[in-house]
Each structure stands twice: as structure tokens, then as C-alpha cells.
Design a protein around this motif. Structure first.
Motif, PDB file in Angstrom:
ATOM      1  N   THR A 103      52.453  -9.258  -8.305  1.00 29.00           N
ATOM      2  CA  THR A 103      52.202 -10.672  -7.991  1.00 29.00           C
ATOM      3  C   THR A 103      53.428 -11.519  -8.313  1.00 29.00           C
ATOM      4  O   THR A 103      53.892 -12.294  -7.480  1.00 29.00           O
ATOM      5  CB  THR A 103      50.976 -11.182  -8.799  1.00 29.00           C
TER       6      THR A 103
ATOM      7  N   LEU B   4      46.992  -8.575  -4.732  1.00 29.60           N
ATOM      8  CA  LEU B   4      45.636  -8.990  -4.339  1.00 29.60           C
ATOM      9  C   LEU B   4      44.824  -7.786  -3.865  1.00 29.60           C
ATOM     10  O   LEU B   4      43.643  -7.644  -4.221  1.00 29.60           O
ATOM     11  CB  LEU B   4      45.715 -10.030  -3.205  1.00 29.60           C
ATOM     12  N   LYS B   7      43.927  -5.589  -6.792  1.00 29.83           N
ATOM     13  CA  LYS B   7      42.819  -6.189  -7.556  1.00 29.83           C
ATOM     14  C   LYS B   7      41.483  -5.856  -6.891  1.00 29.83           C
ATOM     15  O   LYS B   7      40.515  -5.478  -7.563  1.00 29.83           O
ATOM     16  CB  LYS B   7      43.053  -7.702  -7.633  1.00 29.83           C
ATOM     17  N   ASP B  53      35.005 -11.937  -5.795  1.00 28.74           N
ATOM     18  CA  ASP B  53      35.951 -13.048  -6.001  1.00 28.74           C
ATOM     19  C   ASP B  53      35.192 -14.340  -6.294  1.00 28.74           C
ATOM     20  O   ASP B  53      35.553 -15.107  -7.185  1.00 28.74           O
ATOM     21  CB  ASP B  53      36.812 -13.278  -4.742  1.00 28.74           C
ATOM     22  N   TRP B  58      37.900 -16.186  -8.641  1.00 27.44           N
ATOM     23  CA  TRP B  58      39.272 -15.682  -8.582  1.00 27.44           C
ATOM     24  C   TRP B  58      40.195 -16.637  -7.833  1.00 27.44           C
ATOM     25  O   TRP B  58      41.352 -16.826  -8.214  1.00 27.44           O
ATOM     26  CB  TRP B  58      39.276 -14.292  -7.931  1.00 27.44           C
ATOM     27  N   ASN B  59      39.682 -17.264  -6.753  1.00 27.91           N
ATOM     28  CA  ASN B  59      40.546 -18.117  -5.928  1.00 27.91           C
ATOM     29  C   ASN B  59      41.122 -19.293  -6.706  1.00 27.91           C
ATOM     30  O   ASN B  59      42.213 -19.766  -6.403  1.00 27.91           O
ATOM     31  CB  ASN B  59      39.791 -18.623  -4.694  1.00 27.91           C
ATOM     32  N   ALA B  62      44.028 -17.690  -8.407  1.00 27.37           N
ATOM     33  CA  ALA B  62      45.046 -17.240  -7.437  1.00 27.37           C
ATOM     34  C   ALA B  62      45.813 -18.423  -6.846  1.00 27.37           C
ATOM     35  O   ALA B  62      46.989 -18.277  -6.497  1.00 27.37           O
ATOM     36  CB  ALA B  62      44.382 -16.428  -6.333  1.00 27.37           C
ATOM     37  N   MET B  65      48.965 -18.988  -8.543  1.00 27.58           N
ATOM     38  CA  MET B  65      49.945 -17.890  -8.485  1.00 27.58           C
ATOM     39  C   MET B  65      50.797 -18.023  -7.215  1.00 27.58           C
ATOM     40  O   MET B  65      50.449 -18.785  -6.319  1.00 27.58           O
ATOM     41  CB  MET B  65      49.201 -16.555  -8.480  1.00 27.58           C
ATOM     42  N   TYR B  67      50.907 -17.184  -4.352  1.00 25.72           N
ATOM     43  CA  TYR B  67      50.224 -16.707  -3.150  1.00 25.72           C
ATOM     44  C   TYR B  67      49.930 -17.885  -2.240  1.00 25.72           C
ATOM     45  O   TYR B  67      49.472 -18.932  -2.718  1.00 25.72           O
ATOM     46  CB  TYR B  67      48.891 -16.046  -3.504  1.00 25.72           C
ATOM     47  N   MET B  72      46.241 -14.907   0.898  1.00 26.74           N
ATOM     48  CA  MET B  72      44.860 -14.717   0.426  1.00 26.74           C
ATOM     49  C   MET B  72      43.973 -14.186   1.550  1.00 26.74           C
ATOM     50  O   MET B  72      43.139 -13.302   1.333  1.00 26.74           O
ATOM     51  CB  MET B  72      44.282 -16.049  -0.091  1.00 26.74           C
ATOM     52  N   SER B  75      45.139 -10.600   2.923  1.00 26.77           N
ATOM     53  CA  SER B  75      44.835  -9.486   2.006  1.00 26.77           C
ATOM     54  C   SER B  75      43.441  -8.920   2.282  1.00 26.77           C
ATOM     55  O   SER B  75      43.226  -7.713   2.171  1.00 26.77           O
ATOM     56  CB  SER B  75      44.965  -9.932   0.550  1.00 26.77           C
TER      57      SER B  75
END
Lengths: 282, 204
Positions: A103, B4, B7, B53, B58-59, B62, B65, B67, B72, B75
Motif C-alpha cells: 500500500t 487491497l 486484504k 468491508d 474499511w473504506n 482506505a 491511504m 488509494y 478501490m 480492486s
């Protein structure tokens, strides 16, 4: 350079508006973002990270407009800890390492496992079996393990016992020993902020009530307890908040605007924030 | 994006062992119809990953991060292609061995049918994912079930006429396969674009 610059930031929802907020976080400093639940602290943090879009205003993070295409990459240099850790419940700390390795471009595996050891976190225990303190420590270990220049912490210490909080605050202090590193820390626990922050921004019902250096705040403001007649004699511009009882008036005042003869009380950051939030001005 | 997908794979391996075992069981079940289930189950796994998620929010993490909304969304499509592809590969390998063992002639047809099902699996993904991104997993599933019901009724009502039309076109199985492949590719590209738009809009 400023690590964060927020200018005239506004975000409108149906039932809430973050209204024209401006503040900055100088590089190498720690800023505390204070405010009640729903004041707009988390919204401000989401806007800074461009996780939600703003209605107006400007945000620069580490010298980059947070809506520019380069900001996505710059997030590699920002460690964020939210009020919960939000990891999937079945993954382990070792799994987190593999995920984060793919990441963050600057992920430091050694630093991560060093933090796990330092925090006494098990590598193979699933996340759902962690205590709240362990979960937050894991989130902090992740935030610190990709060589960030900026840490953004949203209620990261709430719900933790004082021992753990103290341990974590010490780590944050260590982080800013490198003067290129900065921290934006939102918390309900004002005593924590008083311990480590250089700057305080106080948001109340979506509006910025105060943005000041912490030491200057503590120098400028004081609490006095006086009779009603003595209170009436004070210059109106000196009073920033008051609580009236049957017998006396307790007030937050500007130290340099009151007669030196008045006896002042030991004043904490919490006093100042509570008076500004609750005490009606004159 | 690899992070992602990794995970999701960790989560699916640990939380959906029974479904993964069912995929393996159906893959090695002799015959085309049983094996098709494996591929369809594979196509449903990204929705399961999205459900996990949602459960752990999780979002929210994320979004902090490096991303983008595109990462997103993409993935989940990639996860779908990996699960459908793996189920197909496992199924085709197993059916080939079964056919060799039984000395059966129907293997080529069965394998072709499984490849059709795999393409159908990606079509299922392309239809399902934008709905789930828009409505969330729970409501998205109901809407998808409703669409399946409408599709089934339509096939029951007009299927024989449609069959006649296809027979009149006189297209070979390979020609039909290529048409289906092109349709699946176009549908998936359009679906990804719609999902990215929905996901970005939701973040506002």
C-alpha cells in the motif's frame, strides 16, 4: 513551511455546516483540534485528506494542494489514525504488514515489527481478539511505519486508559523531535492536548472559535471569581465567557484587560475551552 | 491496489472457508452443470468481500491511504476476475482429468460450456458491482435477486423464440463464444466506469 494550511474552508450538509475555517500547522509543531462531538473535527480531517470534497476554501498539505493529482502519492507521507482502527476482524498484525507493504511505497517493515514489539502486540492473533488499546496501538504502529512527515490523529487516544495514553503521547512527542515532522491531533481529552500541543484550534458547532499558540492562550486568558458588582465593573471586551451563580460570577477574561488587583485562578486549557463553549459572553 | 486485493484474499480465506470448499467441491463434480456452480460462486465472492468491508468500515480507513476511488473500485473487479478465473481453471482442469479417466467424448463440449459460464460470471460481476457500490451490499443483493427473477421470467417467456432466432443466425459455438467475450468486455468496461463514478460521488 506549514505542514497544513486551511483557508476559508466550508462544507455544507443538510443539518451541519463547517463554516469558513482557517488555520495552519507550522512544520515541526503539534496542533490540537478541540471540540464537542459533532463540532466538525472529523469532517475537517476528512477534508484535509480529501476523503470528502469541500464546497469552498483551500487546503494545502505538505506544500501540495490536496485536490491536485499529486496528493494521492503524497498520502504516502501522511500517517492517519482514526477513532477506530477499521481493520478487517480476521486479519493478524503479520497480515497487516503484507497489506501495507503493497500500500505504502515507503513502508518500513523493520520499523513496523519494532513497534509491534515495543507495544507488545502479538503478530498472529486476529484483530477481533485485540483489546481497544491494542487495536489503537496497531493503528498507530501502521501510521508510524511508512516514514510519515505528518501524522493526523482523530480521537486516536479516546477510550484508552491513562497509562497507554501517556505511552502513546510520548511516542508522538518523540516523532516531532525531528523538526520536519508535524502532528494534527483531535481529541476530547483536553488535558492530553495541553501536555503536548504547541497550537490549539477550537471548533464549536462548525465554527472556529479559537486558533492560537497554546502558551500564548494560557498567558492571555485567566479565570476569575468575583462578586456581581465587581464583574459589572470589568471592561466588556475583557470578558470572554461567564458562569453566574447566586453568589458570584466566574468568568474567563483577558488577563491584560482586567485590573491587576483582581485575584486570578490557576487556568487550564480545559477551563478556557469550556468557558468559550458554554459560558455566555458578556 | 495489490494491498487491497491481498486484504480481500486474507479476509475471504479466513471467513468464507465453506464457500471456498463448495467452489472446490463443485469444480471437481463431474459434468457441466455442477461445475458451473463453482464459477458462479466465484463471481459472488467480491460482493462478500464488500460485505466484510462494510462491516469493518474499511473504506473510511482506505480513504486516508494512497488509494484513489479508481483503485478501490478496480480492486473488486480484479478480485472477481481472479476468483472467476481460478474457479474456471480449477473446473476445466478437473473436468479434463475426469473426461480422460472416463474416456468420455463430451469433455470438449463441457469445457466450452464452462468457459461460457465463466464469461457469464464476469457479466454477473459487471451488473452486480455498480448496484452494490450504489446501494450497499444488503439492498444491492435484493435488487440483484429481483433482476435475476426478471431475467428468469423473460427467458421462460421468450427463451424458445430467442433460441429459434439464434439457430436461424446459424452461428458456430466459437462464434457465439467470441460474441459473448466481446459483450462481456464492453459490459465490464462500462460497469467499471459507472462504479468509479458512483464510488467517487458517494465520497462527497
Amino acid at each position: 513551511m506549514n505542514a497544513i494550511e486551511v483557508k476559508n474552508l466550508t462544507k455544507k450538509y443538510n443539518d451541519f455546516t463547517l463554516d469558513n475555517i482557517s488555520f495552519y500547522l507550522p512544520e515541526g509543531s503539534i496542533m490540537g483540534l478541540v471540540g464537542e462531538n459533532g463540532a466538525g473535527k472529523s469532517t475537517t480531517i476528512k477534508l484535509i485528506m480529501n476523503a470528502i470534497s469541500r464546497d469552498s476554501g483551500e487546503i494545502n498539505v505538505l506544500g501540495c494542494d490536496n485536490q491536485s493529482p499529486g496528493f494521492e502519492k503524497l498520502k504516502n507521507e501522511i500517517g492517519v489514525v482514526l477513532d477506530e482502527a477499521y481493520f478487517p476482524e480476521v486479519i493478524t498484525a503479520a497480515n497487516v504488514n503484507s497489506i501495507m507493504k503493497h500500500t505504502y511505497s515507503n513502508w518500513d517493515e523493520k520499523a513496523y515489527f519494532d513497534y509491534l514489539n515495543k507495544f507488545s502486540l502479538p503478530k498472529d492473533k486476529v484483530f477481533k481478539d485485540f483489546s481497544r488499546g491494542m487495536k489503537m496501538k496497531l493503528a498507530i504502529a501502521v501510521a508510524l511505519s511508512h516514514n510519515p512527515r505528518l501524522l493526523i490523529l482523530d480521537e486516536a487516544t479516546s477510550g484508552l486508559d491513562p497509562m497507554v495514553r501517556d505511552e502513546i503521547l510520548e511516542i508522538f512527542n518523540d516523532f516531532t523531535r525531528d523538526e520536519r515532522n508535524s502532528i494534527l491531533l483531535s481529541s476530547h481529552i483536553i488535558s492530553d492536548l495541553e501536555k503536548i500541543c504547541d497550537y490549539i484550534a477550537f471548533i464549536h458547532k462548525g465554527r472556529l472559535m479559537l486558533f492560537e499558540e497554546k502558551d500564548r492562550l494560557l498567558e492571555e486568558y485567566t479565570v476569575i471569581k468575583v462578586s456581581k458588582s465587581d464583574f459589572e465593573a470589568l471592561p466588556p471586551e475583557a470578558v470572554k465567557g461567564k458562569k453566574v451563580t447566586n453568589f458570584c460570577v466566574e468568568a474567563l477574561v483577558l488577563k491584560h484587560k482586567i485590573p491587576p488587583s483582581l485575584e486570578t485562578q490557576h487556568t487550564t486549557l480545559e477551563d478556557i475551552v469550556l468557558f468559550l463553549a458554554k459560558g455566555d459572553g458578556r | 491496489m495489490k494491498g487491497l486485493i491481498l486484504k480481500d484474499i486474507y479476509t475471504l480465506i479466513k471467513q468464507t472457508r465453506i464457500i471456498l470448499l463448495l467452489v472446490i467441491f463443485f469444480s471437481i463434480t463431474p459434468g457441466y452443470s455442477g461445475a458451473s456452480f463453482a464459477v458462479v460462486y466465484g463471481a459472488m465472492l467480491p460482493i462478500t468481500a464488500l460485505a466484510y468491508d462494510e462491516r469493518c468500515k474499511w473504506n473510511t480507513l482506505a480513504a486516508m491511504m494512497p488509494y484513489s476511488a479508481r483503485d478501490m473500485v478496480l480492486s473488486k473487479y480484479l478480485l472477481g476476475y481472479i476468483t472467476v478465473g481460478s474457479a474456471t481453471l480449477l473446473t476445466v482442469t478437473a473436468q479434463t482429468f475426469i473426461a480422460l479417466f472416463r474416456n468420455s467424448d463430451s469433455a470438449a463440449n463441457d469445457i466450452l460450456s464452462i468457459l461460457f459460464v465463466a464469461l457469464t460470471g464476469t457479466v454477473v460481476l459487471a451488473v452486480n458491482l455498480p448496484i452494490v457500490f450504489k446501494m450497499g451490499v444488503e439492498k444491492g443483493r435484493y435488487i440483484f435477486m429481483f433482476l435475476i427473477a426478471v431475467f428468469t421470467i423473460a427467458v421462460t417467456a421468450f427463451g424458445s423464440r430467442l433460441g429459434e432466432i439464434i439457430l436461424n443466425i446459424n452461428i458456430s459455438p466459437w462464434g457465439f463464444g467470441i460474441c459473448l467475450l466481446l459483450a462481456a468486455v464492453v459490459l465490464n468496461v462500462v460497469s467499471i466506469l459507472i462504479s468509479v463514478k458512483i464510488f467517487s460521488k458517494k465520497a462527497e
